[in-house]
Scaffold this active site. Structure first.
Site, PDB file in Angstrom:
ATOM      1  N   GLU A  22       0.833  -1.201   0.000  1.00  0.00           N
ATOM      2  CA  GLU A  22       0.000   0.000   0.000  1.00  0.00           C
ATOM      3  C   GLU A  22       0.870   1.254   0.000  1.00  0.00           C
ATOM      4  OE1 GLU A  22      -4.007  -0.482   2.321  1.00  0.00           O
ATOM      5  OE2 GLU A  22      -2.372  -1.293   3.577  1.00  0.00           O
ATOM      6  N   LYS A  99     -11.626   4.737   1.695  1.00  0.00           N
ATOM      7  CA  LYS A  99     -10.510   3.977   1.133  1.00  0.00           C
ATOM      8  C   LYS A  99     -11.106   2.928   0.187  1.00  0.00           C
ATOM      9  CE  LYS A  99      -6.303   1.609   2.643  1.00  0.00           C
ATOM     10  NZ  LYS A  99      -5.529   1.149   3.825  1.00  0.00           N
TER      11      LYS A  99
END
Length: 120
Positions: A22, A99
């Protein structure tokens, strides 16, 4: 306080997350903001100096989100809501960080954290 300035769907690329991939690859975050403040003076004066300039606010939020990575969107949301309260005219702020590409191995519509903070 019933007056509000709302900013919805601010899309920012950031490198936040608990996983190395990420942080390396980054992903998009969507930010929603509600500011509670008295807008009577701005309405009467018709002067941007008498309100929170939402374009300038968006720039600050983008800089934070695109900046230093954090593990949790809770931490990111806290940084963003704190930035919203930097303007003394804002009595309360609500920030939601979405997200949409969260690393969940199942189909989902949204993952989000919402924080509301107000002045004492």
């Amino acid at each position: 306080m019933t007056d509000r300035i709302t900013l919805r769907g601010l899309r920012v690329r950031g490198n936040h997350g608990v996983y190395d991939f990420e942080r390396a690859q980054g992903q998009d975050f969507l930010i929603d903001v509600d500011l509670e403040l008295d807008l009577a003076r701005a309405a009467a004066s018709d002067d941007v100096a008498d309100t929170v300039h939402y374009g300038e606010l968006a720039e600050r939020l983008v800089a934070i989100t695109a900046g230093e990575p954090v593990n949790l969107i809770e931490t990111l949301a806290d940084r963003l809501v704190t930035a919203c309260l930097d303007d003394a005219r804002v009595s309360a702020a609500t920030v939601t960080v979405h997200k949409p590409q969260a690393p969940i191995p199942h189909e989902f519509a949204d993952v989000a954290v919402t924080l509301r903070r107000s002045r004492p």
